[in-house]
Write a protein that holds these residues in place. Structure first.
Motif, short mmCIF file in Angstrom:
data_model
loop_
_atom_site.label_atom_id
_atom_site.label_comp_id
_atom_site.label_asym_id
_atom_site.label_seq_id
_atom_site.Cartn_x
_atom_site.Cartn_y
_atom_site.Cartn_z
N THR A 1 0.83 -1.21 0.00
CA THR A 1 0.00 0.00 0.00
C THR A 1 0.86 1.25 0.00
O THR A 1 0.57 2.23 -0.70
N LEU A 2 1.93 1.21 0.76
CA LEU A 2 2.82 2.37 0.85
C LEU A 2 3.45 2.67 -0.50
O LEU A 2 3.62 3.84 -0.88
N LEU A 3 3.80 1.64 -1.24
CA LEU A 3 4.47 1.81 -2.54
C LEU A 3 3.64 2.66 -3.49
O LEU A 3 4.20 3.43 -4.30
N THR A 4 2.33 2.54 -3.43
CA THR A 4 1.44 3.28 -4.34
C THR A 4 1.03 4.64 -3.80
O THR A 4 0.31 5.37 -4.49
N ASN A 5 1.48 4.99 -2.60
CA ASN A 5 1.04 6.25 -1.99
C ASN A 5 2.18 7.19 -1.64
O ASN A 5 1.97 8.13 -0.87
N ILE A 6 3.36 6.95 -2.19
CA ILE A 6 4.50 7.82 -1.91
C ILE A 6 5.04 8.42 -3.20
O ILE A 6 4.84 7.88 -4.29
N VAL A 7 5.71 9.54 -3.07
CA VAL A 7 6.30 10.22 -4.22
C VAL A 7 7.52 9.48 -4.74
O VAL A 7 7.71 9.33 -5.95
N GLU A 8 8.34 8.97 -3.84
CA GLU A 8 9.59 8.33 -4.20
C GLU A 8 9.34 7.01 -4.95
O GLU A 8 8.37 6.29 -4.65
#
Length: 378
Positions: A140-147
């Protein structure tokens, strides 16, 4: 295996006051006529008069008295009247069943401030074995961060090593909230794609996810990733309680180290560093990647290369100016918990037809560069 692991890629992206009661000598017994009055006063040593009240009813309100009670100095009759202090005791109820007051604690509905202490890992300073990060959370984090990260494995490795940086920099602290909850916040230098704000991992004691009591593994777990306003709203913790970025810290952050070392990076090109190094005495650590895929272990052929010191030096000279030095972050968590920046110069060994790296570290105290390692793979 060596105690070194590397984070590659582009670094810039990636009162109680105790009072002893005074001992007052006993005063002479007052005459009988004075003992029958409802309110008595006793003359003490040093001419201090203390007003003594009779028994009162708990639910009965006090009436205003002037003065009542009072402590006045009797050194002069003219100044005693003006210097006497009086206390208005109207609307005061006495409760015999009220809880005992303990200095330093909160009473009633008053909330105490959150208390913080340093996070001490049970295992090597990193997320692995200390903080459980569920796979669905990295996804989930992978799809919600700029980096950008190529996959969840790369993101997890980044979170793992950044946790080590935060522990080394003493930014991981256990916050004891007023309701008894324990909370650890981690700054991963990741920004929310929707708000462009920094995201912090909210870590709490683990009670369900793969906890191993006997080995004390995974005692903590990541619950969610929150921005600073969300942390303030949910936990009432302002910026004072947020960890600082290990990369952007002003004093010894990685960006600060990088900028400082770039000013003296030319010293790496001093060929005397190579010629004065005792290569034949195996004084330089050979470093291989600790991230090895099980699939590749079956198919990868181990290569052993033997060259003379002269051949090695010639390879270094031929390759030295082909590729600029590459900054990497090295961390160690066995003999010590620390991390620092090293620079790698790529060397092509023609006889083996492969690239190797020579690692350099800048020693601030001595203001000079030092060869630290030979990197055998990426």
């Amino acid at each position: 295996m060596t105690p070194y692991s590397f984070e590659f890629g582009e670094l810039l992206n990636a009162m109680i006051v105790q009072q002893t009661p005074a001992v007052i000598p006993c005063a002479p017994q007052p005459p009988p006529e004075q003992q029958q009055t409802p309110s008595r006063s006793v003359q003490m040593k040093h001419n201090v008069k203390i007003q003594i009240l009779d028994t009162v009813e708990e639910e009965k309100e006090f009436e205003a008295m002037s003065p009542s009670p009072s402590l006045s100095s009797c050194s002069s009759s003219s100044s005693s009247a003006s210097a006497s202090a009086s206390f208005n005791l109207m609307h005061l109820n006495l409760n015999a069943l009220a809880p005992e007051f303990i200095p330093g604690t909160c009473t009633g509905t008053q909330l105490s401030r959150p208390i913080q202490h340093r996070f001490v890992p049970k295992h090597a300073a990193r997320a692995k074995c200390n903080i459980y990060i569920p796979k669905h959370m990295t996804k989930t984090l992978l799809t919600n961060i700029v980096e950008y990260f190529p996959n969840t494995n790369a993101l997890y490795y980044y979170l793992d090593i950044t946790t080590a940086f935060q522990i080394n920099d003493e930014q991981l602290k256990v916050t004891q909230l007023p309701n008894g909850t324990q909370l650890v916040l981690v700054h991963y230098d990741l920004r929310c794609k929707h708000t462009q704000q920094w995201l912090y991992a909210a870590v709490t004691p683990n009670d369900a996810h793969k906890i191993e009591v006997d080995t004390e593994k995974w005692l903590w777990k990541v619950d969610e990733f929150l921005t600073a306003p969300q942390i303030l709203s949910k936990y009432a913790l302002d910026a004072e309680y947020l960890p600082k970025s290990s990369r952007a810290m002003k004093t010894h952050g990685l960006y600060h180290q990088l900028k400082t070392q770039m000013a003296v990076l030319g010293g790496i090109n001093d060929m005397r560093l190579l010629t004065e190094q005792k290569w034949s005495e195996n004084c330089v650590t050979q470093v291989a990647s600790s991230q090895k895929c099980k699939k590749h272990k079956k198919t990868t052929t181990q290569m052993e290369v033997t060259i003379t010191t002269l051949q090695w030096l010639q390879s270094c000279v031929n390759s030295w100016h082909h590729i600029p030095a590459i900054p990497i972050v090295v961390y160690e968590n066995r003999e010590q918990n620390a991390h620092w920046i090293e620079w790698v110069k790529m060397v092509y060994v023609e006889s083996a037809q492969r690239w190797l790296g020579v690692g350099f570290r800048y020693i601030n105290e001595q203001r000079k560069w030092q060869i630290t390692s030979v990197c055998l793979d990426k």
